[in-house]
Design an enzyme around this catalytic site. Structure first.
Site, PDB file in Angstrom:
ATOM      1  N   ASN A 297       0.878  -1.176   0.000  1.00 31.22           N
ATOM      2  CA  ASN A 297       0.000   0.000   0.000  1.00 31.22           C
ATOM      3  C   ASN A 297       0.914   1.225   0.000  1.00 31.22           C
ATOM      4  OD1 ASN A 297      -1.860   1.988   0.302  1.00 31.22           O
ATOM      5  ND2 ASN A 297      -2.569   1.348   2.333  1.00 31.22           N
TER       6      ASN A 297
ATOM      7  N   LYS B 156       0.090   4.225  -0.343  1.00 30.98           N
ATOM      8  CA  LYS B 156      -0.590   5.395   0.230  1.00 30.98           C
ATOM      9  C   LYS B 156      -0.336   6.617  -0.663  1.00 30.98           C
ATOM     10  CE  LYS B 156      -0.430   3.142   4.691  1.00 30.98           C
ATOM     11  NZ  LYS B 156      -0.359   3.221   6.137  1.00 30.98           N
TER      12      LYS B 156
ATOM     13  N   HIS C  32      -9.587   1.164   4.708  1.00 27.73           N
ATOM     14  CA  HIS C  32      -8.329   1.330   5.441  1.00 27.73           C
ATOM     15  C   HIS C  32      -8.583   2.249   6.634  1.00 27.73           C
ATOM     16  CE1 HIS C  32      -4.264   2.488   6.468  1.00 27.73           C
ATOM     17  NE2 HIS C  32      -3.869   1.396   5.836  1.00 27.73           N
TER      18      HIS C  32
ATOM     19  N   GLU D 117      -7.064   4.673   7.736  1.00 32.21           N
ATOM     20  CA  GLU D 117      -6.873   6.105   7.451  1.00 32.21           C
ATOM     21  C   GLU D 117      -8.129   6.683   6.801  1.00 32.21           C
ATOM     22  OE1 GLU D 117      -3.216   5.475   5.368  1.00 32.21           O
ATOM     23  OE2 GLU D 117      -2.294   4.882   7.266  1.00 32.21           O
TER      24      GLU D 117
ATOM     25  N   GLU E  57      -5.485  -4.889  10.603  1.00 33.84           N
ATOM     26  CA  GLU E  57      -4.441  -3.903  10.857  1.00 33.84           C
ATOM     27  C   GLU E  57      -4.721  -3.194  12.176  1.00 33.84           C
ATOM     28  OE1 GLU E  57      -2.587  -2.681   6.834  1.00 33.84           O
ATOM     29  OE2 GLU E  57      -4.220  -1.323   7.274  1.00 33.84           O
TER      30      GLU E  57
ATOM     31  N   GLY F 169       2.485   2.318  10.833  1.00 32.29           N
ATOM     32  CA  GLY F 169       3.422   3.422  10.648  1.00 32.29           C
ATOM     33  C   GLY F 169       4.121   3.833  11.930  1.00 32.29           C
TER      34      GLY F 169
ATOM     35  N   SER G   7       3.452  -2.144  10.392  1.00 31.78           N
ATOM     36  CA  SER G   7       4.909  -2.200  10.555  1.00 31.78           C
ATOM     37  C   SER G   7       5.526  -3.541  10.153  1.00 31.78           C
ATOM     38  CB  SER G   7       5.310  -1.816  11.988  1.00 31.78           C
ATOM     39  OG  SER G   7       4.882  -0.493  12.272  1.00 31.78           O
TER      40      SER G   7
HETATM   41  O1  G3H Z   1      -1.830  -0.460   4.556  1.00 35.79           O
HETATM   42  C1  G3H Z   1      -0.822  -0.642   5.240  1.00 35.79           C
HETATM   43  C2  G3H Z   1      -0.826  -0.394   6.644  1.00 35.79           C
HETATM   44  O2  G3H Z   1      -1.432   0.814   6.969  1.00 35.79           O
HETATM   45  C3  G3H Z   1       0.481  -0.611   7.331  1.00 35.79           C
HETATM   46  O3  G3H Z   1       1.353   0.484   7.183  1.00 35.79           O
HETATM   47  O4  G3H Z   1       3.400  -0.929   7.138  1.00 35.79           O
HETATM   48  O5  G3H Z   1       3.560   1.564   7.261  1.00 35.79           O
HETATM   49  O6  G3H Z   1       2.742   0.241   9.222  1.00 35.79           O
HETATM   50  P1  G3H Z   1       2.853   0.326   7.739  1.00 35.79           P
END
Ligand code: G3H
Length: 253
Positions: free
Chosen positions: A9, A11, A97, A99, A169, A175, A215
């Site tokens: 992802n 983002k 997601h 977010e 998640e 993150g 993460s």
């Molecule tokens: O879509 C992915 C998740 O939000 C995980 O993000 O790997 O940066 O913690 P991350």
């Protein structure tokens, strides 16, 4: 048999040149993605067409939208529809997601409409669920995730639910560099699968891929993916680094 999946992802990151370089570097890394595996790249909307064209000659590699709107077409300025995605060869979409739930107030009910629409258009929804830290601190995470599943997915038919990929998640691990332990991931994934089994039966529950996100990186992927109910990961930050994501793909079962 359910698939093992490494989903990137990206983002809201990368310019077109950076995106192209990253995608090409990963695809050129001698990737062998077997029939029981999938690699998915959820790229920013402006890059979907290019990315979808690029992966056509790579088996078991797919492109996902990071979001869709809940209607097929019409006066919804700025939104992207499943019909558009279909027309450019995109066949996966990340839905709900955390977010989007947090910054765009997407509710379980609204996400249910999006999931339905994806399935009508043969787009695989990667449905995200997961609890925030205060919920885990009072040990309510199982009930919280169960409600997300019930309100967004559990009106699907047995055929439909098997087309869905679920991504667990925990928000406190996204993150933050703070990964759930592989035991915490397994515990929640087993809970999700048991809820699917209670609603649809064990055989169907065993067909549904459940990804872990939060993460995930090259150094922890093998251990997390090694758990019996973890079928790969939805990866944010580490998917922006070619070597990291290639190692994560190689850590799939
Ligand atoms: O879509 C992915 C998740 O939000 C995980 O993000 O790997 O940066 O913690 P991350």
């Amino acid at each position: 048999m359910r698939k093992q999946i490494a989903a990137a992802n990206w983002k809201m990151n990368l310019t077109i040149n950076e995106a192209e370089t990253l995608l090409y570097t990963i695809l050129d890394a001698n990737l062998e993605v077997s029939e029981n595996q999938k690699v998915v790249f959820a790229v920013p909307a402006p890059y979907l067409t290019l990315a979808a064209k690029k992966v056509t000659d790579h088996s078991n590699v797919f492109i996902a939208a990071q979001n869709i709107y809940s209607k097929k077409s019409g006066a919804f300025t700025g939104e992207v529809s499943v019909t558009m995605l279909k027309s450019i060869g995109v066949d996966h979409a990340v839905i709900g997601h955390s977010e989007r739930r947090e910054y765009f107030n997407e509710s379980n009910e609204f996400l249910r409409e999006k999931v339905k629409l994806c399935l009508e258009e043969n787009i695989v929804p990667i449905f995200c669920c997961g609890e925030a830290l205060p919920v885990r601190e009072v040990n309510q995470q199982n009930q919280f995730v169960q409600t997300q599943l019930e309100e967004s997915l559990f009106d699907l038919s047995a055929d439909e639910i098997q087309q869905v990929v679920i991504a667990y998640e925990p928000i406190w691990a996204i993150g933050t560099g703070k990964t759930a332990t592989s035991e915490q991931a397994q515990e929640m994934h087993a809970h999700i699968r048991s809820q699917l089994a209670a609603k649809y039966g064990e055989a169907i529950a065993n067909n549904i891929s459940i990804l872990y996100g939060g993460s995930v990186k090259a150094s922890n992927a093998k251990e997390i993916f090694g758990k019996p109910d973890v079928d790969g990961g939805l990866v944010g930050g580490a998917s922006l680094v070619a070597d990291e994501f290639v190692a994560i793909i190689k850590a799939l079962k």
